[in-house]
Design an enzyme around this catalytic site. Structure first.
Site, PDB file in Angstrom:
ATOM      1  NE  ARG A   4      11.203  -8.363 -33.401  1.00  0.00           N
ATOM      2  CZ  ARG A   4      12.329  -7.778 -33.785  1.00  0.00           C
ATOM      3  NH1 ARG A   4      12.964  -6.962 -32.953  1.00  0.00           N
ATOM      4  NH2 ARG A   4      12.827  -7.988 -34.990  1.00  0.00           N
ATOM      5  CD  GLU A  16      17.476  -4.271 -34.164  1.00  0.00           C
ATOM      6  OE1 GLU A  16      18.071  -4.515 -35.244  1.00  0.00           O
ATOM      7  OE2 GLU A  16      16.290  -4.569 -33.986  1.00  0.00           O
ATOM      8  CB  THR A  22      24.422 -12.943 -36.240  1.00  0.00           C
ATOM      9  OG1 THR A  22      25.772 -12.453 -36.254  1.00  0.00           O
ATOM     10  CG2 THR A  22      24.367 -14.227 -35.428  1.00  0.00           C
ATOM     11  N   GLY A  60      31.441 -14.035 -34.111  1.00  0.00           N
ATOM     12  CA  GLY A  60      32.082 -13.409 -35.269  1.00  0.00           C
ATOM     13  C   GLY A  60      31.916 -11.902 -35.320  1.00  0.00           C
ATOM     14  CE1 TYR A  99      17.958  -2.613 -39.649  1.00  0.00           C
ATOM     15  CE2 TYR A  99      19.775  -3.051 -38.150  1.00  0.00           C
ATOM     16  CZ  TYR A  99      18.558  -3.399 -38.680  1.00  0.00           C
ATOM     17  OH  TYR A  99      17.908  -4.509 -38.234  1.00  0.00           O
ATOM     18  CG  ASP A 117      16.255  -5.937 -41.899  1.00  0.00           C
ATOM     19  OD1 ASP A 117      15.348  -5.799 -42.758  1.00  0.00           O
ATOM     20  OD2 ASP A 117      16.130  -6.716 -40.929  1.00  0.00           O
ATOM     21  CB  CYS A 171       8.632 -11.680 -47.939  1.00  0.00           C
ATOM     22  SG  CYS A 171       9.005 -11.026 -49.588  1.00  0.00           S
ATOM     23  CB  CYS A 181       2.328 -12.718 -48.329  1.00  0.00           C
ATOM     24  SG  CYS A 181       3.017 -11.045 -48.238  1.00  0.00           S
ATOM     25  CB  SER A 283      32.773 -11.538 -44.453  1.00  0.00           C
ATOM     26  OG  SER A 283      33.812 -10.632 -44.108  1.00  0.00           O
TER      27      SER A 283
END
Length: 341
Positions: A4, A16, A22, A60, A99, A117, A171, A181, A283
């Site tokens: 960030r 990303e 993850t 993974g 995305y 996402d 959230c 919020c 998964s």
């Protein structure tokens, strides 16, 4: 979070990809190790896949690492080592979809594309009281349209990060902190007391369970045989102890004998009981992995993988140099502990 505090599209891209499937706290140490070893696309592209997978081990979804390695080569070959600045060029990179392309382009280049996402889907579905199943593509399409309408086109990168952070920290899926919020006054789910029900996600299908039996073949020098999985297979490029899924009516020892004959063209003698039993969840299915010690029967001197992949004889202390799936890694740890004793 270090990603960030940068506008470097390469570093944002790495973060990303790692954050797909993850958690942040799990991805953070991998990100720091990975970007220290590979600070740019050229260093990643020039590395061998074995080393990349070893650094990725434990995170993974290994296709992410394989695709990143291939994408880095694309960046070097097609863009002179500089991360592309055009959306179509970014989305053409291996393993990059809408995305990821939107996230990198909006954060690094202020490109006006919404990022949707799981966190964003939760925020928007509560904000607009969307009761439809978010597993459905039609629901996802509706949320993407609303996200595009909300997007601050003057500051798309800041906006996308803000909504993702809102979903991750306030959230949240359970017990959202609605009193903190900034969207509380506008949130329809909050005013209808439905934040516990929205978003709605239909139950997942029950995951099948498989019993897997593998053979740890040892030679006279206590070296063990490992084989590498094909790149186009699940867990591709990782090393493993050969074996496979138990078939109906077959004992686990018979599974080891059959699988090693099919995979390596060898006949083996298998000990009566496994020395390690491991339960592991993927998964879409779960497994119980049974590891048996085995020896070649004397007529099979040169095991070779019938799929053309390499096999290696390695000492217990060398196992740490190879990237293994998590369940197999537990076997290597057991073998090293035996050696220590």
């Amino acid at each position: 979070m270090p990603w960030r505090n940068t506008s470097d599209p390469y570093l944002i891209w790495i973060s990303e990809i790692m954050l797909q499937q993850t958690r942040v706290d799990q991805a953070l140490p991998y990100y720091e190790r990975f970007t220290k070893r590979y600070p740019d696309a050229a260093s990643l592209a020039s590395s061998g896949l074995d080393e990349v997978l070893r650094l990725w081990e434990g995170l993974g979804y290994y296709s992410r690492a394989r695709n990143m390695h291939k994408a880095a080569k694309q960046i070097v070959d097609e863009h002179d080592g500089s991360f592309p600045t055009d959306y179509q060029d970014v989305i053409s990179l291996r393993g990059v979809g809408p995305y990821t392309a939107a996230a990198v382009m909006s954060i690094a280049f202020n490109y006006p594309a919404p990022v949707v996402d799981g966190n964003v889907m939760r925020v928007i579905s509560r904000l607009y009281h969307i009761e439809d199943d978010i597993r459905l593509q039609s629901t996802r399409d509706r949320i993407e349209i609303l996200a595009a309408d909300l997007l601050d086109r003057a500051r798309p990168g800041t906006f996308n990060q803000a909504v993702m952070e809102l979903g991750a920290t306030i959230c949240t899926p359970r017990s959202p902190a609605c009193h903190d919020c900034p969207l509380q006054n506008s949130c329809q789910a909050y005013h209808r007391n439905r934040t516990g029900d929205i978003p709605y996600k239909s139950p997942a299908k029950k995951r099948p369970h498989h019993h897997i039996a593998v053979g740890v073949i040892r030679d006279a020098n206590n070296r063990m045989l490992i084989s590498r999985r094909p790149e186009n297979a699940m867990l591709g490029g990782l090393w493993e102890f050969p074996g496979g899924k138990q078939e109906p009516g077959e004992s686990l020892r018979e599974t080891v004998k059959r699988e090693l004959n099919e995979e390596l063209g060898v006949r083996v003698m298998v000990e009566k009981k496994p020395f390690e039993v491991i339960r592991h969840a993927y998964s879409h299915f779960t497994i119980t992995l049974h590891a048996f010690f085995a020896e070649l029967d004397g007529l099979s001197e040169n095991p070779e993988a019938r799929n053309g992949e390499p096999v290696k004889w390695v000492a217990p202390g060398e196992l740490v140099r190879f990237a293994f799936p998590k369940a197999n890694r537990k076997i290597t740890e057991k073998l090293v502990s035996y050696r220590a004793k």
